[in-house]
Design a protein around this motif. Sequence first.
Motif, short mmCIF file in Angstrom:
data_model
loop_
_atom_site.label_atom_id
_atom_site.label_comp_id
_atom_site.label_asym_id
_atom_site.label_seq_id
_atom_site.Cartn_x
_atom_site.Cartn_y
_atom_site.Cartn_z
N ASN A 233 52.72 33.19 40.57
CA ASN A 233 51.62 33.20 40.09
C ASN A 233 51.80 32.78 38.57
O ASN A 233 50.87 32.03 37.97
N VAL B 115 41.49 32.48 41.99
CA VAL B 115 41.00 31.73 43.44
C VAL B 115 39.75 31.06 43.04
O VAL B 115 39.65 29.67 43.30
N LEU C 49 39.58 26.86 42.66
CA LEU C 49 38.56 26.03 43.66
C LEU C 49 37.40 25.48 43.12
O LEU C 49 37.21 24.23 43.65
N SER D 47 45.17 27.60 43.85
CA SER D 47 44.47 28.70 44.21
C SER D 47 45.36 29.50 45.24
O SER D 47 45.02 30.86 45.36
N GLY E 188 45.53 33.43 45.45
CA GLY E 188 45.47 34.37 46.38
C GLY E 188 46.55 35.40 46.96
O GLY E 188 46.25 36.46 47.50
#
Length: 500
Positions: free
Chosen positions: A56, A126, A130, A215, A219
């Motif tokens: 991440n 996320v 998106l 994303s 997640g």
Amino acid sequence: MGQEGTPSLDSQLHRDKKHKDKMFGLILRPFYWLTKLSEELHWSFVSAVVIVYGINQGMSLGLSRISTQYYIKDEQKLQPSEAQVYFGIIQLPWVVKPLWGLLTDTLPILGYRRRPYFILGGFIGVVAMLSLSINQNLHLASALLCLMAGSAGMAIADVTIDACVTENSISHPSLASDMQSLCGLSSSVGQLIGFAISGFLVHFIGSKGVFGILSIPAGLVILVGMMTREAHVHNSAYKRASQKFSDAGKAMWMALKCENVWRPCIYMYISLALSLHIHEGMFYWYTDAKDGPSFSKEMVGSISSIGAVGSLLGVLLYQNAFKNHPFRGVLFWTQLLYGASGLVDLILVSRVNLKFGIPDYVVVVSDAAFSHMIGRLKWMPLLVLSSKLCPSGIEGTFFALLMSIDHIGMLTASWGGGLLLHAFNVTRTHFDNLWIVIVIRSILRILPVCILFLIPSTDLNASILPTEMLKSKKGDDILENQNMEMAPLVSSVDQHLVVT
């Protein structure tokens, strides 16, 4: 003769077998190391570090840097000066890093201090990624809001994993160095992978497609929040939250009023603020200028990956050659070299390298490796100095405060670079004055040597803070030690790597 030769043959076979076993052991050593950490600290913690730092934060930062550059240039059609300013705005969530630290330390959610913040950070990331990927013709203000939200989600997850690392360092002091090594290894490898594949991904699926892929790491942070082991806190923790906020704020203000603290803080801010960022001007010249190199997306990604390698070399060089040298000496020479390294851009823009038959890519890659190495050498002493400026009892939050001061300096440098590009009319199609911007940027990089007197000249092993600020309070610590966030140096270093 045959009998005499047999022992020699057997000893040779034994040496070959021993050498193969040694090589096999070296290959398996990392797996044994990870297994040991998983057994001592639980597999969920090791997985959380790898996901948050490596995927991440590391890989996502590498991917998002290149995709955001192309998104701002090709989708939003911004000028270089505007892009430079907006890149600074995107990093604003990292400026308020102490706030995230205080929240996760003092304000539990549904009885948990860490798990909800992982889930919150992942969810924000996320939704933001998106939104950027799905929406067509997104307005600039909405796009910036999404990019800032993605940065905020990453910063929240970063601060929360920092706190988890600190808690385990307190409960398992013998494994503290191993945990820092795991953090550094995960982040470094993640960034190298992210930068290496970023150009190819942007070329094949576009910048918005890369946002969609981003994303997935966010997640995974939600998954970290679900699998993290954490004890439920009592209701009394909620009642003490406001008092802890107040006490921590007062303690940090008292520390900042100390001369041995505010003097280095001023140097760190000015040093970073004067290192003006004109990366977007150079990026546009690399890709859009008629007489420029016209680098492809793959080449731009590979340049950034080489820069990451140079930065790692800077860490190794500092660790093995300069960590015992006085702060002033290291900062003096690295500041001079940092200014000189900026002039390599002048060679490119003036096309002098082509007169000597040196390809643009060779010059850019060499510059990326050298400038990032020098930048890291310049940055490492400041990080070590920052760790020495943290008073006892509020070490983690105060370190985060110092890092936010540094981020404000980098924000100033980004906005200052944007204004400089605008002042000299460097646009998407007009690069005639870019060489002037480069010269001014290089001169300003050298100026901080004039205020090196603000940096302590004491022995590296001596304490910088007054004795009374090093004594830990008993009974009613400003923040409970077991919940204190001590941000690992690698977090700040790697974040600096991305914005430089």
